[in-house]
Design a protein around this motif. Structure first.
Motif, short mmCIF file in Angstrom:
data_model
loop_
_atom_site.label_atom_id
_atom_site.label_comp_id
_atom_site.label_asym_id
_atom_site.label_seq_id
_atom_site.Cartn_x
_atom_site.Cartn_y
_atom_site.Cartn_z
N GLU B 262 8.95 -2.05 -4.99
CA GLU B 262 8.44 -2.85 -3.87
C GLU B 262 9.34 -4.07 -3.67
N ILE B 263 9.77 -4.34 -2.40
CA ILE B 263 10.54 -5.57 -2.20
C ILE B 263 9.78 -6.61 -1.41
N ILE B 264 8.85 -6.18 -0.59
CA ILE B 264 8.03 -7.19 0.08
C ILE B 264 6.61 -6.66 0.25
N ARG B 265 5.67 -7.56 0.02
CA ARG B 265 4.27 -7.22 0.26
C ARG B 265 3.65 -8.34 1.09
N VAL B 266 2.96 -7.96 2.12
CA VAL B 266 2.33 -8.92 3.02
C VAL B 266 0.84 -8.71 2.93
N GLU B 267 0.12 -9.80 2.64
CA GLU B 267 -1.34 -9.66 2.51
C GLU B 267 -2.07 -10.57 3.48
N PHE B 287 0.54 -4.98 4.40
CA PHE B 287 1.33 -3.77 4.15
C PHE B 287 2.36 -4.10 3.09
N ASN B 288 3.00 -3.07 2.55
CA ASN B 288 4.11 -3.35 1.65
C ASN B 288 5.29 -2.45 1.99
N LEU B 289 6.42 -2.82 1.43
CA LEU B 289 7.66 -2.12 1.78
C LEU B 289 8.48 -1.96 0.51
N LYS B 290 8.96 -0.73 0.32
CA LYS B 290 9.76 -0.47 -0.87
C LYS B 290 11.24 -0.53 -0.53
N LYS B 291 12.03 -0.66 -1.60
CA LYS B 291 13.48 -0.61 -1.45
C LYS B 291 13.85 0.72 -0.77
N GLY B 292 14.66 0.64 0.25
CA GLY B 292 15.11 1.87 0.90
C GLY B 292 14.11 2.49 1.86
#
Lengths: 325, 510
Positions: B262-267, B287-292
């Motif tokens: 995970e590189i960014i998580r928005v809560e 939401f969250n976002l993983k590397k790649g």
């Protein structure tokens, strides 16, 4: 076809230089006194103050702003310099008297101008006052301060050392010309080679995009207005020194000649486009025009009309050219 | 095409095409608008609805094909002339002058004067009051419009249109900002106008209300006709199917990447509307976002999709709340510089207004967000800067006729590449893209798709907002959908279809 296009391109690119040359040629034929070394130095010395102020004005206009207070800041800075030099600073309550050396007085006067310019920047950025209004207010404030400081009377008799700044010669060139040359050179380097210069153009070109790129818009604008204030102060010092007198109404209306030089020099009033050398050419055009009209014995009233028409003509040509592009 | 008994169309659109510097916005559109009928025009964002209406109402004057009004070919030079001929448009964006009164706005450009040529305020007030009461609006005609609520302003705009003797009245999303009660008022007025024989063109994303008010529909998709018929004989799902269509532009198969960190998580990201503190532009989005990973965000205009990106990028710290974690660590992003140092980059929606310094060249635009890279002690090294510009021009295949050309002279696709280059030059870990392919030609689109895939494959996390569903579907690993500021759908690439996304995007507030 391409050849005429190329000719047109060069005509547009060097329009100010061409205008300057034409003016010189015409004036050389119409009067005997124009094309003399003495007159050339005269013109250069006369425009040096406008050049110094207009460099600051160019930076301000490049960010998309305007500075109407340059004439008044020039006056108060000159007066403060003269006052410090002649009277020192007295603080009656504390029984303190401070005397100033020449350098001290020069620094003091310049700091006053810088501070007032910075204050312009502060009201424009922090309180979102439009530059036109903020600097219009400063125009009256600084003029009023000048009156208060001088009591409405000139401060005269400032000594030979101080007079050298405005009237002296160094290596065969008048001091004011040296000063304006140094200012121009520094400003050319600033605008062409430095990060700050790039930011100035970027903010004037597209403030929103500059902001989204992480540029510190407020900081840059404050610096620019402070520089404009400092350069007005330097102009004030030159004027005061040349006359050996700080006049309460010095610099009256200088903002107009300065804006005219910037505009004739091809800098866009909406910001982001223009050069320091363009402004220098603009100041030269105005200076030679003034000089020529005097030599030709044109009445001062007509001089104003003609100057106004030249400003209009310059901008109209500019607009027509940019439309053609 | 709808054939209505014995009726001649009042407005006939035949084979109309329009291109913007080579990119077709409309292609061979045919449409017949009948008097006394409400015709709904529907389509996704960018389908060409607004462009078509701008042609009809005299905003765009050069186009191919012909438009006739009562069998006469129209050749309007501007919207005013169109209005004088009875084609009146009520725009989605309000066109009122904020500080002028309701009366002054209603009569703007059609003022009543007395015999001395002075404004006859009394008469104008009286007429305005009449029409306001007809609209059941309890507003004083002398109130400045900026003191009205947005919904009321919209109705004032409608009042202004009612004053003109219109044959064709075009309404572009008239209910986007008004309350249910006001919608009812609006509908009763529309019905009254219909019985008077006015042809009404009604553009809306709210499909449910079309069933209530429209007689027939016309669907646009990618600038082409994509279906038409009578509202009675169609269904909600049929309409959506026609809007999204079947042909998926391009052929980009996403190489799935699943095992990134995970590189960014928005809560609970919230973004309060700066103009109306009780309203949210983004509400509780997480939401969250993983590397790649490529995360697609879709939603209609005004759904809050752009605002999500702006909130993350630190543009409105005063109005944004919620937590952002970068690589698991909570981070406060209060301005653009915080965002840049956290490794976030934003390629904004409007490249000309927000992305580029138009009168600077490619290299200078490329280095702008990262000048420290090419400078020493505040002095720019122009050779380093040129190198940087060249490096990214090669990487992105940006085509320029000459090195020093101002970016305003480049094509849209190349301009977009310059904006992307500026942000790639900051070495971001997270790239936010807002409508990365809007208004650019197909070739450049393909290149940008490939680039996005390549960046993701190299480990960058990408969040992409787009109103083009095929683009979202082709590129994204995961997709979230926003509607009216809220998250209304979450799909993996496998689950998602255009129909599902469109349905989630059309979820209306309860």
């Amino acid at each position: 076809m391409t050849e005429t296009k190329q000719i047109k391109y060069y005509l547009i690119k060097f329009q100010s230089v061409i205008a300057l040359m034409l003016m010189c040629i015409v004036l050389s034929f119409m009067t005997d006194r124009f094309l003399t070394g003495e007159n050339a130095w005269n013109v250069m010395r006369q425009i040096s103050v406008n050049v110094v102020i207009s460099v600051g004005m160019t930076l301000v206009i490049l960010t998309g702003g305007i500075d109407l207070s340059v004439g008044s800041i020039l006056a108060i800075s000159g007066a403060v310099t003269a006052g410090m030099l002649k009277f020192g600073a007295e603080m009656p309550g504390l029984n303190i008297f401070l005397g100033f050396t020449l350098v001290g007085a020069l620094v003091g006067g310049t700091l006053v101008g810088t501070f007032l310019g910075w204050f312009n920047g502060l009201t424009i950025t922090k309180f979102k006052v439009p530059p036109f209004v903020a600097t219009l207010a400063m125009l009256t404030i600084a003029r009023g301060l000048t009156m208060l400081w001088t009591g409405g009377f000139p401060i005269t008799g400032l000594g030979d050392n101080f007079a050298f700044i405005g009237t002296g010669w160094f290596l065969g060139i008048p001091m004011p010309v040296w000063i304006s040359a140094v200012v121009v050179l520094a400003a050319v380097v600033l605008t062409k080679k430095t990060v700050l210069g790039r930011y100035i153009y970027a903010i004037g070109g597209n403030e929103k995009a500059a902001e989204l790129s992480g540029l510190k818009i407020k900081k840059v604008k404050m610096i620019v207005y402070a520089i404009a204030g400092a350069l007005s102060a330097i102009g004030g010092i030159i004027v005061t020194s040349r006359l050996d007198s700080a006049q309460p109404n010095a610099g009256f209306g200088f903002e107009l000649d300065s804006i005219a030089a910037v505009v004739i020099g091809g800098t866009s009033l909406s910001g982001g486009k223009g050069t320091i050398m363009g402004t220098v050419q603009g100041a030269l055009i105005i200076g030679i025009l003034n000089n020529g009209l005097v030599l030709l014995n044109v009445s001062p009233f007509w001089q104003q009309v003609i100057k106004g028409l030249v400003i209009l003509l310059a901008v109209v040509i500019e607009k027509l050219n940019s439309k053609e592009e | 095409m709808v054939k209505t008994n014995n009726l001649q169309p009042v407005l006939d659109i035949r084979n109309v095409s329009k291109d913007f510097s080579g990119v077709y916005a409309l292609k061979n559109i045919n449409m017949h608008i009948f008097p006394g009928k409400v015709t709904a025009i529907i389509g996704e964002n960018g389908a060409g609805k607004s462009t078509l209406m701008k042609i009809v109402s005299g905003v765009h004057t050069d186009f191919e094909g012909e438009v006739t009004l009562n069998n006469e070919k129209i050749n309007f030079k501007n919207p005013k002339q169109a209005a004088e001929n009875g084609v009146v448009i009520i725009h989605q964006e309000l066109n009122l002058i904020p500080h002028l009164s309701v009366t002054e706005n209603v009569f703007l450009g059609q003022e009543i004067t007395n015999k001395f040529g002075l404004l006859d305020y009394r008469k104008m007030y009286k007429k305005t009051a009449e029409i306001l009461s007809k609209l059941k609006l309890e507003i004083n005609p002398s109130t400045p419009v900026n003191q009205l609520r947005v919904g009321q302003q919209q109705l004032v705009e409608i009042a202004r249109a009612l004053f003109m003797d219109s044959k064709v009245l075009i309404m572009d999303e008239p209910t986007s900002a008004i309350s249910d009660h006001e919608v009812e008022l609006l509908f009763s007025i529309i019905k009254e106008l219909r019985t008077k024989g006015v042809a009404i063109v009604y553009i809306s994303h709210k499909i449910n209300e079309l069933f209530e008010i429209a007689d027939s529909f016309e669907v646009l998709r990618d600038g082409k006709n994509a279906g038409s018929g009578e509202m009675k004989k169609t269904s909600h799902d049929d309409l959506i199917q026609m809007m999204v269509g079947r042909d998926i532009t391009g052929s980009f198969k996403k190489e799935q990447i699943t095992d990134g960190k995970e590189i960014i998580r928005v809560e609970n990201l919230c973004f309060i509307n700066p103009e109306n503190k009780t309203d949210f532009l983004v509400k509780d989005v997480s939401f969250n976002l993983k590397k790649g990973e490529i995360l697609g965000i879709c939603g209609l205009m005004g759904s809050g999709r752009t605002e999500v990106l702006e909130a993350i990028f630190g543009l409105f710290p005063k109005y944004v709340s919620g937590d952002i974690y970068i690589k698991g660590k909570k981070q406060k992003i209060k301005n653009v510089n915080d965002a840049i140092s956290a490794g976030i980059a934003l390629v904004p929606e409007d490249r000309k207004l927000q992305g580029l310094i138009l009168n600077m060249d490619v290299a200078k635009n490329t280095s702008l967000a990262n000048l420290s890279e090419v400078s020493n002690y505040g002095f720019i090294s122009s050779s380093k800067e040129k190198e940087l510009g060249l490096e990214f021009r090669k990487k992105l295949n940006t085509k320029v006729p000459s090195e020093n050309i101002e970016v305003q002279k480049l094509s849209g696709g190349n301009q977009q590449k310059v904006v992307i280059a500026k942000w790639l030059a900051t070495n971001p870990k997270i790239l936010l893209l807002d409508e990365p392919t809007r208004g650019i030609d197909v070739g450049a689109k393909t290149e940008i798709y490939n680039l996005i895939n390549k960046l993701a494959a190299q480990g960058m996390g990408i969040i992409m907002v787009s109103s083009e569903l095929p683009e979202i579907l082709a590129l994204s690993d995961n997709i979230i959908v926003l509607s009216e500021s809220k998250l209304t759908g979450r799909f993996t690439n496998k689950e998602a279809t255009e129909e599902k996304l469109m349905k989630a995007a059309l979820v209306e507030k309860e």
